[in-house]
Design a protein around this motif. Structure first.
Motif, short mmCIF file in Angstrom:
data_model
loop_
_atom_site.label_atom_id
_atom_site.label_comp_id
_atom_site.label_asym_id
_atom_site.label_seq_id
_atom_site.Cartn_x
_atom_site.Cartn_y
_atom_site.Cartn_z
N GLY A 1 0.76 -1.26 0.16
CA GLY A 1 0.14 0.05 0.11
C GLY A 1 0.91 1.15 0.17
O GLY A 1 0.65 2.17 -0.70
N LEU A 2 2.03 1.23 0.65
CA LEU A 2 2.96 2.31 0.69
C LEU A 2 3.40 2.66 -0.62
O LEU A 2 3.18 3.84 -0.87
CB LEU A 2 3.95 2.03 1.87
CG LEU A 2 5.12 2.99 2.08
CD1 LEU A 2 4.79 4.23 2.60
CD2 LEU A 2 6.21 2.41 2.81
N VAL A 3 3.93 1.67 -1.35
CA VAL A 3 4.30 1.71 -2.68
C VAL A 3 3.24 2.26 -3.30
O VAL A 3 3.67 3.20 -4.23
CB VAL A 3 4.98 0.45 -3.12
CG1 VAL A 3 5.44 0.73 -4.65
CG2 VAL A 3 6.15 0.02 -2.18
N GLY A 4 2.03 1.73 -3.34
CA GLY A 4 1.01 2.20 -4.12
C GLY A 4 0.62 3.64 -4.06
O GLY A 4 0.41 4.28 -5.16
N LEU A 5 0.80 4.12 -2.89
CA LEU A 5 0.49 5.48 -2.62
C LEU A 5 1.48 6.33 -3.19
O LEU A 5 1.41 7.59 -3.49
CB LEU A 5 0.23 6.01 -1.11
CG LEU A 5 -1.08 5.78 -0.65
CD1 LEU A 5 -1.03 5.66 0.92
CD2 LEU A 5 -1.84 6.96 -1.13
N ILE A 6 2.99 6.10 -2.96
CA ILE A 6 4.10 6.68 -3.70
C ILE A 6 3.71 6.96 -5.08
O ILE A 6 3.79 8.15 -5.68
CB ILE A 6 5.29 6.19 -3.64
CG1 ILE A 6 5.71 6.32 -2.00
CG2 ILE A 6 6.53 6.85 -4.09
CD1 ILE A 6 6.85 5.45 -1.51
N VAL A 7 3.33 5.75 -5.84
CA VAL A 7 3.02 5.89 -7.48
C VAL A 7 1.67 6.69 -7.54
O VAL A 7 1.65 7.45 -8.51
CB VAL A 7 2.75 4.48 -7.88
CG1 VAL A 7 2.47 4.64 -9.29
CG2 VAL A 7 3.89 3.71 -7.65
N LYS A 8 0.59 6.55 -6.69
CA LYS A 8 -0.59 7.31 -7.11
C LYS A 8 -1.04 7.93 -5.71
O LYS A 8 -1.94 7.40 -4.89
CB LYS A 8 -1.80 6.38 -7.44
CG LYS A 8 -1.77 6.29 -9.02
CD LYS A 8 -3.02 5.37 -9.30
CE LYS A 8 -3.45 5.39 -10.91
NZ LYS A 8 -3.45 6.62 -11.49
N PRO A 9 -0.44 9.15 -5.36
CA PRO A 9 -0.87 9.72 -3.98
C PRO A 9 -2.21 10.21 -3.90
O PRO A 9 -2.68 10.33 -2.68
CB PRO A 9 -0.02 11.25 -4.08
CG PRO A 9 1.22 10.91 -5.23
CD PRO A 9 0.32 9.97 -6.06
N GLU A 10 -2.94 10.21 -4.85
CA GLU A 10 -4.55 10.72 -5.00
C GLU A 10 -5.37 9.65 -4.61
O GLU A 10 -6.63 9.75 -4.05
CB GLU A 10 -4.86 11.25 -6.09
CG GLU A 10 -4.97 10.30 -7.45
CD GLU A 10 -3.79 10.17 -8.30
OE1 GLU A 10 -2.61 10.42 -7.56
OE2 GLU A 10 -3.83 9.48 -9.23
N LEU A 11 -4.81 8.28 -4.30
CA LEU A 11 -5.62 7.17 -3.80
C LEU A 11 -6.06 7.47 -2.42
O LEU A 11 -5.74 6.71 -1.52
CB LEU A 11 -5.06 5.95 -4.03
CG LEU A 11 -5.08 5.55 -5.55
CD1 LEU A 11 -4.33 4.10 -5.64
CD2 LEU A 11 -6.56 5.31 -6.15
N ALA A 12 -6.92 8.26 -2.20
CA ALA A 12 -7.47 8.48 -0.54
C ALA A 12 -7.98 6.96 0.16
O ALA A 12 -7.52 6.92 1.28
CB ALA A 12 -8.66 9.75 -0.45
N PRO A 13 -8.79 6.59 -0.60
CA PRO A 13 -9.34 5.21 0.05
C PRO A 13 -8.06 4.28 0.57
O PRO A 13 -8.19 3.73 1.62
CB PRO A 13 -10.02 4.40 -0.88
CG PRO A 13 -10.49 5.55 -1.92
CD PRO A 13 -9.26 6.67 -1.99
N LEU A 14 -6.87 4.41 -0.11
CA LEU A 14 -6.03 3.35 0.09
C LEU A 14 -5.20 4.12 1.31
O LEU A 14 -4.78 3.20 2.32
CB LEU A 14 -4.90 3.33 -1.20
CG LEU A 14 -3.61 2.51 -0.99
CD1 LEU A 14 -3.98 1.11 -0.46
CD2 LEU A 14 -2.74 2.74 -2.27
N PHE A 15 -5.08 5.28 1.22
CA PHE A 15 -4.55 5.78 2.64
C PHE A 15 -5.06 5.63 3.90
O PHE A 15 -4.51 5.17 4.76
CB PHE A 15 -4.34 7.12 2.19
CG PHE A 15 -3.67 8.25 3.37
CD1 PHE A 15 -2.16 8.29 3.79
CD2 PHE A 15 -4.27 9.01 4.45
CE1 PHE A 15 -1.80 8.97 4.60
CE2 PHE A 15 -3.99 9.44 5.41
CZ PHE A 15 -2.45 9.58 5.45
#
Lengths: 99, 481
Positions: B190-204
């Motif tokens: 998930g951390l890597v995912g957010l670095i790639v796509k910071p706008e994914l609020a649900p993931l955060f």
């Protein structure tokens, strides 16, 4: 944050971690509980980040989150320093310990 | 000095570099705070200078807070004042009145507060800047929030176990380690995912929830005797979270404090694990003291326990010329530190040489026994660490074990099958006589038999440690029976 800032931050982290290791290794087992209370109190410096969020004009939700963070950090700062002092006051050598 | 001042003023007035006087004050205050924190920490290397060090750090904290308050971003002071007042109202009584025996609980709770504060700062940061965060910043913010929430719930779990709200025995279930591993890898993905796509609020927010759950899962299988290591590790996590927030906010004092706090927790955790001859992974995933490992314990040698009366113990102590007192968690639980000191004083008055032997993992946190004995006004030059005193046991007439168990269990040296085999122990079994004060014939927190109790030179005195010690002292002084 760009790469420069990140690298600069890593330099700071590295130096602080190294220095911390040297200094903390010298703390005797005798004082390990006060050490934990002490580092806990100074880690309350996250207060400086919470203060900005609680006081900034970013909206009610962030103000509220910030205020809770300020409360939690203040508990650690105030409680941490008071309890460290209370503990350190108790450590006495024979000459000043009352029998 | 005037020249310097005017230089500062000119510099501050020149807005071309984006700095004004307030920012300058803020930055300098944080610089001073960092310096004072380091100075304060150095003071802790000696009990003589420790209080001065603490004052220096407190001044640093005050400077940091005042410097921040003059910053330009701050416009709403009522939230700040509310938080500061509420925090002081809660924090001051915790600092002033919590009994020393409750210190592990209080430290665990304060790690929870630290983790909470840092996690909330991260969430607010994401709410405010969200998708505009650079990939480095979002990485730092996410790491900060993850570590913060793990520390928050993990420390609450540790607190609950220490306080007795939750069972102190490890809670295990099949597939536990696999589940934790999946959770941990999921968080990293998930951390890597957010670095790639910071706008994914649900993931955060999903990661916030995952971190909260992970904190609970990680501490669930930890038993009471392993608490010292876990408390140290949580201390370390809290520091790492704070350091990450320093990266996210480009704030050096947070990086420095985070590194100091994280490093301190890590060093203490290493010392604790070494004192138990175990690795971190073994502590975290080994579920020490659960039924599974208890069954693998060394063979029960049987043998008869020799129970002694108060008078037997007093007679033995009257003729002893050297005594070593070995305190353990039982002394903390029974609040017997003052009674222990009274007995030591009576012995000293009788001409007996008295020392205290402190095992690094005696109690529930590093230095636990030292603080309790200091509270009872025992001079700290009577307290000896394991390496310093272990060779003296063979020449010692009587060792008094006050509520210690695993740290004096000879199975650590003799029984390769025992879960504590290889752990450095205090060589109480080598002293000429041993008096063990114990509530009942139960097993230690590691859930294993203790051969020390059945040795021929050992005398067991059962009962509440405080009461027993008091009566031994009375009897020795020739008082009531």
């Amino acid at each position: 944050m760009d790469l420069d800032t990140l690298l600069f931050g890593l330099y700071i982290f590295m130096l602080a971690a190294f220095l911390g290791y040297q200094v903390i290794s010298k703390v005797p087992q005798l004082l390990h509980t006060p050490l934990m209370a002490f580092t806990n109190a100074i880690s309350g410096i996250s207060l400086v980040a919470s203060l900005v969020i609680a006081g900034a004009d970013w909206g009610l939700v962030t103000n509220l989150l910030g205020a809770i963070a300020v409360t939690a950090a203040t508990i650690n700062v105030v409680g941490g320093f008071l309890i460290t002092d209370r503990m350190l006051k108790m450590f006495k050598k024979k000459k000043d310990a009352t029998p | 000095m005037n020249g310097l001042l005017s230089l500062v003023q000119t510099y501050a007035a020149d807005a071309s570099h984006g700095w004004d006087a307030r920012t300058l004050i803020y930055r300098l205050a944080l610089l001073a705070a960092s310096f004072l924190f380091l100075l304060g920490l150095r003071g802790l290397s000696n009990p003589e200078t420790a209080r001065r060090g603490m004052t220096q750090a407190a001044v640093g904290m005050l400077l940091g807070v005042l410097g921040t308050l003059v910053q330009r971003d701050i416009v709403h002071y009522h939230w700040i004042i509310g938080g500061l007042v509420l925090g002081t109202i809660i924090g001051a009584p915790m600092g002033l009145w919590i009994p020393m025996t409750k210190m592990p609980e209080r430290i665990a709770l304060s790690h929870a507060f630290g983790g909470l504060a840092v996690a909330l700062v991260g969430v607010a940061e994401y709410l405010h800047r969200g998708a505009q965060l650079s990939s480095f910043s979002i990485g730092a913010v996410t790491f900060e929030v993850l570590m913060g929430s793990i520390t928050f719930t993990g420390s609450l779990m540790a607190f609950g176990k220490l306080q007795g709200f939750l069972p102190g025995k490890p809670t295990t279930f099949p597939g536990q380690n696999a589940l934790n591993f999946i959770f941990l890898s999921g968080c990293l993905a998930g951390l890597v995912g957010l670095i790639v796509k910071p706008e994914l609020a649900p993931l955060f927010y999903g990661l916030v929830a995952a971190g909260t759950l992970l904190g609970i899962l990680l501490v669930l299988p930890i038993g009471g005797a392993d608490m010292p290591v876990v408390i140290c590790l949580l201390n370390s996590y809290a520091g790492l979270a704070a350091a990450a927030s320093g990266f996210a906010l480009d704030n050096n004092v947070l990086i420095i404090c985070g590194a100091l706090d994280g490093g301190s927790g890590f060093i203490l955790a290493m010392i604790m694990s070494k004192a138990m001859n175990r690795s971190f992974s073994n502590v975290l995933f080994g579920a020490f003291g659960s039924d599974a490992t208890a069954l693998a314990a060394g063979p029960d040698k049987g043998g008869n326990v020799r129970e002694g009366t108060i008078e037997d113990a007093a007679e033995l102590l009257k003729i002893a010329s050297s005594v070593i007192i070995v305190p353990g968690y039982g002394m903390a639980v029974g609040q017997a530190q003052h009674a222990t000191r009274d007995l030591a004083n009576a012995l000293a008055a009788n001409g007996t040489r008295v020392k205290y032997a402190i095992h690094p993992v005696a109690g529930r946190m590093p230095g636990h026994m030292n603080v309790l004995l200091a509270e009872a006004n025992v001079s700290y030059d009577q307290l000896f660490e394991l390496e310093a005193i272990n060779d003296e046991f063979p020449q010692t007439d009587v060792s008094i074990v006050v509520g210690a168990n695993d740290v004096v269990n000879p199975a650590a040296k003799t029984a390769p099958g025992s879960p504590i085999f290889g752990m450095p122990i205090l060589n109480v079994d080598q002293s000429k006589a041993v008096i063990v004060l114990k509530r009942s014939m139960g097993k230690g927190f590691a859930g294993i038999e203790n051969e020390l109790f059945v040795l021929p030179q050992t005398m067991m005195v059962f009962g509440d440690a405080k009461v027993t010690l008091g009566r031994i002292t009375q009897t020795m002084k020739g008082g009531g029976h």
